[in-house]
Design a protein around this motif. Sequence first.
Motif, PDB file in Angstrom:
ATOM      1  N   ILE A   1      -4.656   1.114  11.370  1.00  0.00           N
ATOM      2  CA  ILE A   1      -5.562   0.164  10.696  1.00  0.00           C
ATOM      3  C   ILE A   1      -5.781   0.550   9.230  1.00  0.00           C
ATOM      4  CG2 ILE A   1      -7.698   1.329  11.418  1.00  0.00           C
ATOM      5  CD1 ILE A   1      -8.923  -1.509  11.745  1.00  0.00           C
TER       6      ILE A   1
ATOM      7  N   TYR B   1     -12.495  -2.121  -3.901  1.00  0.00           N
ATOM      8  CA  TYR B   1     -12.996  -2.168  -2.521  1.00  0.00           C
ATOM      9  C   TYR B   1     -14.520  -2.023  -2.449  1.00  0.00           C
ATOM     10  CZ  TYR B   1      -8.369  -2.138  -0.295  1.00  0.00           C
ATOM     11  OH  TYR B   1      -7.116  -2.483   0.165  1.00  0.00           O
TER      12      TYR B   1
ATOM     13  N   LYS C   1       0.817  -1.218   0.000  1.00  0.00           N
ATOM     14  CA  LYS C   1       0.000   0.000   0.000  1.00  0.00           C
ATOM     15  C   LYS C   1       0.858   1.279   0.000  1.00  0.00           C
ATOM     16  CE  LYS C   1      -3.984  -2.133   2.273  1.00  0.00           C
ATOM     17  NZ  LYS C   1      -5.040  -1.941   3.295  1.00  0.00           N
TER      18      LYS C   1
ATOM     19  N   HIS D   1      -2.252  -5.472   1.642  1.00  0.00           N
ATOM     20  CA  HIS D   1      -3.559  -6.120   1.496  1.00  0.00           C
ATOM     21  C   HIS D   1      -3.309  -7.544   1.037  1.00  0.00           C
ATOM     22  CE1 HIS D   1      -7.603  -7.133   0.136  1.00  0.00           C
ATOM     23  NE2 HIS D   1      -7.015  -7.635  -0.927  1.00  0.00           N
TER      24      HIS D   1
HETATM   25  P1  CMP Z   1      -7.517  -4.435   3.539  1.00  0.00           P
HETATM   26  O1  CMP Z   1      -7.068  -5.809   3.793  1.00  0.00           O
HETATM   27  O2  CMP Z   1      -6.878  -3.727   2.378  1.00  0.00           O
HETATM   28  O3  CMP Z   1      -9.100  -4.451   3.295  1.00  0.00           O
HETATM   29  C1  CMP Z   1      -9.916  -3.347   3.620  1.00  0.00           C
HETATM   30  C2  CMP Z   1      -9.172  -2.278   4.296  1.00  0.00           C
HETATM   31  O4  CMP Z   1      -9.958  -1.324   4.978  1.00  0.00           O
HETATM   32  C3  CMP Z   1      -8.325  -2.880   5.400  1.00  0.00           C
HETATM   33  O5  CMP Z   1      -7.251  -3.579   4.834  1.00  0.00           O
HETATM   34  C4  CMP Z   1      -7.959  -1.662   6.223  1.00  0.00           C
HETATM   35  O6  CMP Z   1      -6.763  -1.045   5.790  1.00  0.00           O
HETATM   36  C5  CMP Z   1      -9.118  -0.738   5.940  1.00  0.00           C
HETATM   37  N1  CMP Z   1      -9.886  -0.535   7.157  1.00  0.00           N
HETATM   38  C6  CMP Z   1     -10.538  -1.438   7.875  1.00  0.00           C
HETATM   39  N2  CMP Z   1     -11.116  -0.865   8.959  1.00  0.00           N
HETATM   40  C7  CMP Z   1     -10.785   0.442   8.908  1.00  0.00           C
HETATM   41  C8  CMP Z   1     -11.073   1.538   9.738  1.00  0.00           C
HETATM   42  N3  CMP Z   1     -11.825   1.400  10.846  1.00  0.00           N
HETATM   43  N4  CMP Z   1     -10.580   2.730   9.377  1.00  0.00           N
HETATM   44  C9  CMP Z   1      -9.843   2.865   8.235  1.00  0.00           C
HETATM   45  N5  CMP Z   1      -9.543   1.839   7.414  1.00  0.00           N
HETATM   46  C10 CMP Z   1     -10.012   0.648   7.758  1.00  0.00           C
END
Ligand code: CMP
Length: 140
Positions: free
Chosen positions: A111, A51, A11, A117
Amino acid sequence: MAIQRTFSILKPDATRRNLTGAINARFEENGLRIVAQKRIHMTRAQAEKFYEVHSERPFFGELVDFMISEPVVVQVLEGENAVAKNREIMGATNPADADEGTIRKDFALSIGENSVHGSDSDENAAIEIKHFFKDEEIVG
Ligand code: CMP
């Protein structure tokens, strides 16, 4: 368990901090092979489509803005039990919950800015790979 493929993204927080080699070393040291890879700057449309499953979540706008803020590396990892192994190497989504020695524990900032990912199932891996790679671009 047979050889599987999974989809991986390094990322913007990882490319910005020049961590792509350090992170990919973790995958390779653990037996996953990078069989397709490209560095791209995602468009808003690509990020929103990728997404889409999270489009109703409160963090969706923030997530899309972040994913298009800097380049990312999209890649396909191949190996024994690759989907689960990749998730194990990455660690929990929230670095505060991630186990010692995982990528997110060692590199993630939050987070949202969580460095990597990885697909959560074999079925989603196939779908996610198709977002960014043609069959002939995967040269395992
Ligand atoms: P990823 O595995 O890329 O899949 C969805 C993404 O949403 C996750 O990783 C996080 O980086 C992001 N994500 C999940 N929860 C939150 C949150 N509460 N605030 C911001 N980003 C989030």
